[in-house]
Design an enzyme around this catalytic site. Structure first.
Site, short mmCIF file in Angstrom:
data_model
loop_
_atom_site.label_atom_id
_atom_site.label_comp_id
_atom_site.label_asym_id
_atom_site.label_seq_id
_atom_site.Cartn_x
_atom_site.Cartn_y
_atom_site.Cartn_z
N SER A 20 42.74 44.32 62.80
CA SER A 20 43.65 43.73 64.18
C SER A 20 44.99 44.18 64.45
CB SER A 20 43.40 42.35 64.27
OG SER A 20 44.25 41.68 63.24
N GLU A 36 39.31 40.44 61.31
CA GLU A 36 40.74 40.71 60.39
C GLU A 36 40.43 40.12 59.17
OE1 GLU A 36 43.80 41.61 58.83
OE2 GLU A 36 43.56 42.57 60.64
N ALA A 55 55.12 57.01 66.02
CA ALA A 55 55.40 58.34 66.56
C ALA A 55 57.03 58.46 66.68
CB ALA A 55 54.84 58.76 67.90
N HIS A 96 68.98 40.35 87.98
CA HIS A 96 68.11 39.43 88.51
C HIS A 96 67.48 39.70 90.01
CE1 HIS A 96 66.65 35.46 89.76
NE2 HIS A 96 67.19 35.34 90.80
#
Length: 470
Positions: free
Chosen positions: A188, A210, A325, A449
């Site tokens: 996971s 997991e 990366a 905003h």
């Protein structure tokens, strides 16, 4: 010397390092055995995001009514989705080729192996290349940089080994021969969650297994729990704290035997996706004969990406975690500058982690758990997107922002986000930590905003009892 620098591997670390070296006046060559751009560009970061975007677009169609919209005969062409992803990779692969020509970097197509140079221990190794046309070429440079990356880890002892049919690694999951109705994903981390998210968006029954006691275990615990809750709302299923004991396959599908909480269980599906980690591509390239120091298969380097062998550098996935990366590119540029004689110290920037599922997850710096384990006192602030104006207007109210400040100095030491497009927002906190920002800097910054980034501001305010909108 044929070159000043030979870079082996053309992924996001290698090709970026080659470009920077060329900019600095170094005669540079790059050796690539497969495709320019490496795994990230051709089989990883970029094409997976193309798949995820298709899945996101399709899944959003089921919520059109929430926006006062409607559509008829909604569907998808699975083959077209895959072809779009491959087209994106091809376009960027061509772009890297253009950059090599532009920067006068010689591209040598073939598989490289290192051997002791003519000057022995006082010089860089020579590079022997098995060319694609069957011939061999030997080249020598003042410096050699390994950017050979990593590959999907296999666990043949339990039957977890990609076969291109019923058991897939990332390549098979990216170019499948068919769309399975059910999938078991083992692991996971970012790769497992992203593929699980994509296939669930197209209607597949997805179960993620997991071994740790929670999904996405490298993330802050609050984010991890919130992520599982959100994924479960989308229909994904999870088995945590579960050890996979055997994977078996037949013509119709796979069976995955697991043990969790002292109980045995067998999961069945048409396909199993293996996302249990990576193995560095450090075997078979001559490192042992040169005496290159390794740590569990990864190349050991110093702060300038130098190995213990003179003139030999290593960057990116082959040089250890984090396997990202952007970390590889950062190391490649620094190593190229060090080779060119830059005396400036390596500026250590925090490395953000991003998972591009629905919702997205992004983080940088310390988690709350890591701070506690280190005995570091922190002030913590949180702000939910459900009360952010832009999030409400967009219908993207899942998730929150969480920040950690050092209790004594006020330094921002960690940030964790889950929600829509948080992978685009995390860089604000990366910059802040790199510039050693304190709570005063973050709280004193004016955020536009309406934007979802306002939640970043409010979370900082919350850490000091000054939050406005909750």
């Amino acid at each position: 010397m044929d070159f000043d620098l030979i870079v082996i591997g053309s992924g996001p670390g290698g090709y970026v390092a080659a470009i920077r070296a060329s900019q600095l006046g170094l005669k540079t060559a790059i050796v690539e055995r497969e495709n320019l751009g490496g795994i990230c560009l051709n089989w990883g970061c970029i094409p997976t995001k193309a798949l995820l975007k298709s899945g996101e677009k399709f899944e959003s169609l089921s919520h059109l009514k929430d926006y006062g919209l409607s559509a008829e005969k909604v569907g998808f062409d699975f083959d077209a989705i895959i072809q779009r992803s491959r087209g994106v990779a091809k376009q960027l692969n061509s772009g890297v080729g253009f950059l090599m020509k532009k920067n006068k970097i010689e591209v040598i197509e073939g598989t490289a192996k290192l051997e002791k140079g003519p000057n022995g221990a006082s010089g860089a190794p020579k590079v022997v290349i098995a060319l694609k046309d069957g011939k061999s070429r030997t080249v020598q440079a003042k410096s050699v940089m390994l950017a050979v990356g990593a590959r999907a880890r296999a666990l043949p002892q339990i039957g977890l080994e990609a076969d291109g049919d019923r058991i897939w690694a990332y390549r098979e999951a990216m170019t499948p021969k068919f769309l399975p109705k059910s999938i078991v994903v083992i692991g996971s981390g970012a790769i497992g969650i992203e593929f699980g998210s994509f296939y669930r968006a197209l209607g597949c029954d997805v179960t993620v297994v997991e071994a740790m006691d929670r999904i996405m275990p490298v993330e802050d615990m609050e984010v991890s729990k919130a992520a599982q809750k959100s994924f479960e709302k989308r229909g994904m299923k999870f088995r945590v704290g579960a050890k996979v004991t055997k994977v078996a396959k037949d013509k119709s599908g796979v069976t995955v035997a697991i043990e969790a909480g002292g109980k045995a269980e067998t999961l069945t599906a048409e396909v199993c996706i293996s996302a249990v980690g990576i193995t560095a591509n450090t075997d078979g390239i001559g490192l042992e004969a040169l005496g290159v120091e390794l740590d569990r298969g990864h190349i050991k380097t110093d702060s300038h990406c130098q190995t213990n062998v003179k003139g030999l550098y290593a960057i990116g996935d082959c040089a250890g975690a984090p396997w990202l990366a952007h970390k590889a590119s950062h190391e490649g540029i620094h190593a190229a500058e060090h080779i060119a004689g830059f005396a400036t110290p390596h500026v250590v920037s925090p490395i953000a982690g991003c998972t591009y599922a629905q919702p997205q997850v992004a983080s940088v710096g310390l988690t709350e758990q890591a701070a506690k384990e280190a005995g570091r006192a922190v002030k913590i602030g949180r702000f939910p997107f459900k009360v952010n104006g832009k999030a409400i207007a967009s219908g993207d109210t899942d998730g929150f922002v969480k920040v950690l400040f050092d209790d004594k100095t006020g330094a921002l030491v960690g940030a964790h986000m889950i929600g829509a497009e948080v992978t685009e927002m995390i860089q604000g906190y990366v910059t802040a930590i790199t510039m050693e920002a304190t709570e005063e800097d973050v709280m004193g910054t004016v955020y536009p905003h309406p934007t979802m980034s306002e939640a970043m501001h409010e979370a900082a305010l919350d850490a000091y009892g000054r939050v406005i909108h909750i």
